[in-house]
Motif scaffolding. Structure first.
Motif, mmCIF file in Angstrom:
data_model
loop_
_atom_site.group_PDB
_atom_site.id
_atom_site.type_symbol
_atom_site.label_atom_id
_atom_site.label_comp_id
_atom_site.label_asym_id
_atom_site.label_seq_id
_atom_site.Cartn_x
_atom_site.Cartn_y
_atom_site.Cartn_z
ATOM 1 N N ASP A 141 0.444 -1.324 -0.400
ATOM 2 C CA ASP A 141 -0.174 0.024 -0.072
ATOM 3 C C ASP A 141 0.730 1.314 0.063
ATOM 4 O O ASP A 141 2.147 1.525 -0.193
ATOM 5 C CB ASP A 141 -1.121 0.101 0.885
ATOM 6 C CG ASP A 141 -2.316 0.600 1.318
ATOM 7 O OD1 ASP A 141 -2.384 1.625 0.220
ATOM 8 O OD2 ASP A 141 -3.091 0.430 1.895
ATOM 9 N N SER A 142 0.570 2.456 -0.158
ATOM 10 C CA SER A 142 1.057 3.836 0.532
ATOM 11 C C SER A 142 0.274 4.620 1.041
ATOM 12 O O SER A 142 -0.361 3.981 1.733
ATOM 13 C CB SER A 142 0.481 4.320 -0.874
ATOM 14 O OG SER A 142 1.335 4.228 -2.012
ATOM 15 N N TRP A 143 0.798 4.408 1.720
ATOM 16 C CA TRP A 143 0.509 6.067 3.546
ATOM 17 C C TRP A 143 0.857 7.256 3.290
ATOM 18 O O TRP A 143 2.738 7.352 3.550
ATOM 19 C CB TRP A 143 1.025 5.313 4.860
ATOM 20 C CG TRP A 143 0.275 5.270 6.023
ATOM 21 C CD1 TRP A 143 -1.030 6.033 6.502
ATOM 22 C CD2 TRP A 143 0.553 6.144 7.236
ATOM 23 N NE1 TRP A 143 -1.356 6.409 7.160
ATOM 24 C CE2 TRP A 143 -0.156 6.607 8.151
ATOM 25 C CE3 TRP A 143 2.195 6.855 7.429
ATOM 26 C CZ2 TRP A 143 0.015 7.299 9.146
ATOM 27 C CZ3 TRP A 143 2.899 6.575 8.641
ATOM 28 C CH2 TRP A 143 1.393 7.543 8.961
ATOM 29 N N MET A 161 9.189 -0.188 5.921
ATOM 30 C CA MET A 161 8.980 1.073 5.004
ATOM 31 C C MET A 161 10.557 1.474 4.833
ATOM 32 O O MET A 161 11.212 0.300 5.639
ATOM 33 C CB MET A 161 8.635 2.182 6.019
ATOM 34 C CG MET A 161 7.292 1.968 6.805
ATOM 35 S SD MET A 161 6.708 3.678 7.578
ATOM 36 C CE MET A 161 6.120 5.168 5.214
ATOM 37 N N PRO A 213 11.448 7.822 0.066
ATOM 38 C CA PRO A 213 11.209 6.508 -0.004
ATOM 39 C C PRO A 213 11.910 5.570 -1.291
ATOM 40 O O PRO A 213 11.875 5.845 -2.085
ATOM 41 C CB PRO A 213 9.278 6.808 -0.221
ATOM 42 C CG PRO A 213 9.223 8.209 0.554
ATOM 43 C CD PRO A 213 10.684 8.994 0.270
ATOM 44 N N GLY A 255 1.215 8.560 1.226
ATOM 45 C CA GLY A 255 2.451 9.254 -0.163
ATOM 46 C C GLY A 255 3.385 8.305 -0.006
ATOM 47 O O GLY A 255 4.357 8.439 -0.815
ATOM 48 N N ARG A 256 3.604 7.043 0.897
ATOM 49 C CA ARG A 256 5.124 6.855 0.587
ATOM 50 C C ARG A 256 4.546 5.617 0.604
ATOM 51 O O ARG A 256 3.728 4.810 1.625
ATOM 52 C CB ARG A 256 5.457 6.708 2.223
ATOM 53 C CG ARG A 256 5.615 8.616 2.580
ATOM 54 C CD ARG A 256 6.518 8.822 3.784
ATOM 55 N NE ARG A 256 6.677 10.004 3.830
ATOM 56 C CZ ARG A 256 6.064 10.587 5.388
ATOM 57 N NH1 ARG A 256 4.955 10.057 5.871
ATOM 58 N NH2 ARG A 256 6.272 11.636 5.077
ATOM 59 N N PRO A 257 5.053 4.543 -0.546
ATOM 60 C CA PRO A 257 4.723 3.675 -0.362
ATOM 61 C C PRO A 257 5.486 2.513 1.100
ATOM 62 O O PRO A 257 6.595 2.761 1.826
ATOM 63 C CB PRO A 257 5.726 2.748 -1.878
ATOM 64 C CG PRO A 257 6.561 4.150 -1.405
ATOM 65 C CD PRO A 257 5.718 5.421 -1.645
#
Length: 759
Positions: free
Chosen positions: A126-128, A146, A154, A130-132
């Protein structure tokens, strides 16, 4: 390696096969990850899983500081992984650098087991914000992986989640020789996380109460930077190590043994929980973990292991840690006075056998603190009294020995119980004290009656007059009978039923260590000769001893993992115990210290068992080196610390003070025999007084030689028991003594007569 932080972090981890194996959070007994590994691959079909790449090397900043660099080398690449906990967050950090062929990239693969549950995890790529990322949830736990490159951006490329054995990254490479899958979500089950990484990056594994909480912690740690965490860990642990320095007498030890001493101190600290101060697990490992389905592993609390750890901490003058352990034990004592066989950190039972030494050991800890005037304000009278009451009621037999196997009278268990009665008596007063000492003297005086055999087939084959039994079957205790019954040997698939008199163990060594018998006592010397002939194996790394003959807890002969049966292997822990005997016998202790040092794993951890026969390279088994059993075994590290400090001091540092002062290695002379409902001697030596030890007030209605000269004697309250003393010293050989019991509380007669013959 095992590691944790000394700051606010509540995360523990282990390293095996060159990768991160288990991760625990927020307590030592809750595993959250089975493993976190790497694959190095190109797009042309080459791929190499790091855990299957031999020849990696480990680089430590200093002995006992749990930060680690792992170097993996291949003809096409070098890969460096630096691993440490974030001191302030529930985050594990891996700094990764891949050098060599520019076509290669690293890929991460992780197997969450949130809450120790492998069947109900869900995972997402997913992304959270804007960060994968990769994350997973199960119950009250969340995990997030992460990645940031060394510029702080990222770093994840392709990502995928899948089901283990079906759609995980390893299956993808096995089938397609490169990463082709990019699944975004899984159904609940046994899941796997995978992601493509930059050649230079930092990976953060965050754990929290939700996947979002875990992600917040992970990215915060990445923004703080790997170097800050690394330097913080190094400083915190270096400062902690300065609080204890080995005595100058140990400066002559070989460098490797001195380093193991420092490392062992850290191992004890690493295995202490942060939620339950004073609680410590037996090991952050699962023996034969790759093939084991054990729910608990060794990340459980055994009171025996915990007090053995406390003994090492006391010897190191870490009184606060020892007091915290005692407070935890007081909190988890059962209402009837005993401690559970083992338990989760919060006190919930796991296995529920009765092991008498596990009730005795906490008494020894309380007494050891008292002897050093270090109890502070901890109230121990009630705890000690209830523990001694349980020992009195259940002993001298135990439901299980210290190896969690056979019931009976076991020399190790009995030594610990006798010492607890003597040490605990110093914390009691009046008749309670007298009762505890009376029972201790009686059990100590009759040790050989119950556990020593002579002229057996095994004794003749070993050319010794006799030896202490591994354990005397409980049924024999009722009538003080001959020790000829069979014991069922646990974990033994073939011929598990062996005569008790043919069973030999190292357990009797505790009699010398605790001052109940002298090292030069003929029975002790004969038994040491026997175990050195039958249970000792000389390996390239030094001597090691088996627990007992016929042991089935270990790998099979072909090296296959223990699966409920097998062949027991040598225990470095027992090399430590044998070294303590050598000390008491006036022999050199250094060979035992050096042997344990040489038997450690690549990271310097002491294993539960070492392989002790011909090498099996295909299974990575070599004589004198760790087997697939638990590593580290915290008890073994505590034993090593105590052996070194005992060597410096000249006597065992955990020898109970009052017990040594009372016996000085000599068998006590007693003027009485004890009769109890669960232990009924059929014979009474002439000139001995008969004392009845009962658990309620009673009237003893007795006579002699066929109920002549009938008299009544009422019991007296001795605090821990009710005692009746019969004037039997004038009876002559072949006289008989008859009696029965009347119970005033219920107004009932016992309903049976008892007879004893004078001999």
């Amino acid at each position: 390696m095992v590691g944790t932080a000394l700051g606010a972090s509540r995360l523990w981890f282990s390293v095996a096969q060159g990768i991160v194996s288990e991760v625990y959070y927020p307590r030592l007994d809750i595993p959250q990850l089975k493993d976190l590994g790497l694959i190095v691959a190109d797009d042309q079909g080459f791929w190499q899983e790091l855990r299957r790449l031999p020849g990696y090397t480990l680089e430590f900043v200093a002995p006992g500081i749990p930060v680690l660099t792992i170097h993996h080398r291949h003809s096409r690449f070098n890969l460096r992984i630096r691993i440490c906990s974030d001191p302030q967050r529930d985050v594990l950090l891996l700094d990764i650098e891949l050098d060599g062929d520019a076509a290669l990239r690293p890929y991460l693969l992780a197997a969450p087991r949130l809450g120790g549950d492998s069947l109900n995890n869900r995972a997402w790529a997913d992304s959270w914000q804007g960060r994968p990322l990769l994350w997973a949830e199960q119950g009250p736990f969340g995990l997030a992986l992460m990645c940031a490159d060394h510029g702080g951006l990222p770093g994840f490329g392709m990502r995928s989640v899948g089901s283990v054995g079906e759609s995980d990254l390893w299956q993808d490479f096995d089938r397609h020789r490169r990463m082709t899958w990019s699944y975004a979500e899984t159904e609940p089950g046994e899941v796997s996380l995978a992601g493509e990484l930059p050649r230079r990056c930092t990976v953060a594994l965050g754990l929290g109460s939700s996947k979002e909480a875990a992600a917040t912690l992970a990215w915060s740690a990445l923004m703080q930077g790997f170097e800050a965490a690394w330097q913080g860990q190094c400083k915190d642990w270096a400062d902690w190590q300065k609080n204890w320095q080995p005595p100058p007498a140990l400066a002559a030890l070989p460098d490797a043994s001195q380093q193991l001493l420092q490392r062992s101190a850290s191992i004890l600290k690493i295995h202490q929980d942060h939620t339950y101060p004073g609680a410590a697990v037996a090991s952050l490992s699962v023996p034969w973990g790759e093939s084991s389905s054990s729910q608990g592993g060794y990340h459980l609390v055994w009171s025996r292991d915990l007090v053995e750890t406390a003994g090492a901490l006391l010897a190191m003058d870490k009184l606060d840690d020892a007091r915290a352990i005692l407070c935890y034990l007081i909190a988890t004592q059962q209402s009837n006075g005993h401690w559970l066989q083992n338990q989760w950190l919060g006190g919930k039972p796991f296995w529920q056998g009765i092991q008498l030494d596990e009730t005795a050991f906490p008494v020894l800890l309380a007494a050891a603190l008292h002897a050093r005037d270090a109890l502070a304000q901890i109230p121990v009278h009630d705890t000690v009294r209830r523990a001694l009451d349980f020992i009195l009621r259940e002993g001298p037999a135990t439901g299980q020995d210290r190896w969690e196997e056979d019931a009976g009278i076991n020399p190790f268990t009995l030594a610990v119980a006798i010492a607890a009665l003597v040490e605990g008596a110093a914390l009691l007063q009046g008749r309670e004290r007298d009762c505890a000492l009376m029972l201790a003297d009686y059990w100590n005086a009759r040790l050989e009656d119950w556990t020593w055999v002579e002229d057996t087939a095994l004794a003749r084959s070993l050319d010794v007059p006799g030896y202490y039994l591994r354990s005397t079957p409980t049924d024999e205790l009722i009538h003080d009978g001959a020790k000829l019954e069979h014991l069922l040997i646990k974990n033994r698939a073939i011929d598990p039923d062996l005569p008790a008199e043919e069973q030999l163990a190292t357990d009797f060594l505790q009699l010398v260590r605790y001052g109940l018998r002298d090292a030069h006592d003929p029975c002790i010397v004969a038994s040491v000769t026997a175990i050195d002939k039958l249970l000792k194996t000389d390996t390239p790394n030094g001597p090691v001893w088996h627990r007992y003959n016929g042991d089935g807890y270990g790998e099979h002969a072909d090296g296959k993992a223990f699966d409920g049966s097998g062949n027991g292997r040598g225990w470095p822990l027992l090399t430590g115990e044998r070294g303590h005997y050598a000390l008491m016998a006036g022999a050199d202790v250094l060979p035992y210290i050096e042997a344990i040092t040489a038997m450690t794993g690549a990271g310097g951890l002491i294993p539960e068992q070492v392989w002790d026969t011909d090498p099996i390279p295909a299974r990575d088994l070599y004589p004198g080196q760790p087997s697939g059993s638990a590593m580290p075994l915290v008890w073994a590290h505590a034993e090593y610390i105590k052996l070194c400090l005992s060597h410096a001091q000249g006597y065992p540092v955990d020898r109970p003070v009052q017990t040594w002062q009372r016996y000085h290695g000599r068998r006590p002379q007693i003027s009485f025999y004890l009769w109890r409902m669960k232990q009924r001697p059929r014979n009474l030596p002439a000139g001995k007084e008969l004392r009845l030890l009962l658990h309620a007030p009673a009237r003893v209605h007795w006579g002699r030689n066929g109920w002549q000269e009938i008299a009544d004697v009422d019991t007296q309250d001795w605090g821990l028991a009710h005692i009746a003393i019969l004037p039997t010293t004038q009876l002559k050989p072949d006289d008989t003594l008859e009696f029965t019991l009347y119970w005033p509380d219920s107004g009932q007669w016992q309903g049976e007569d008892f007879q004893i013959r004078i001999v």
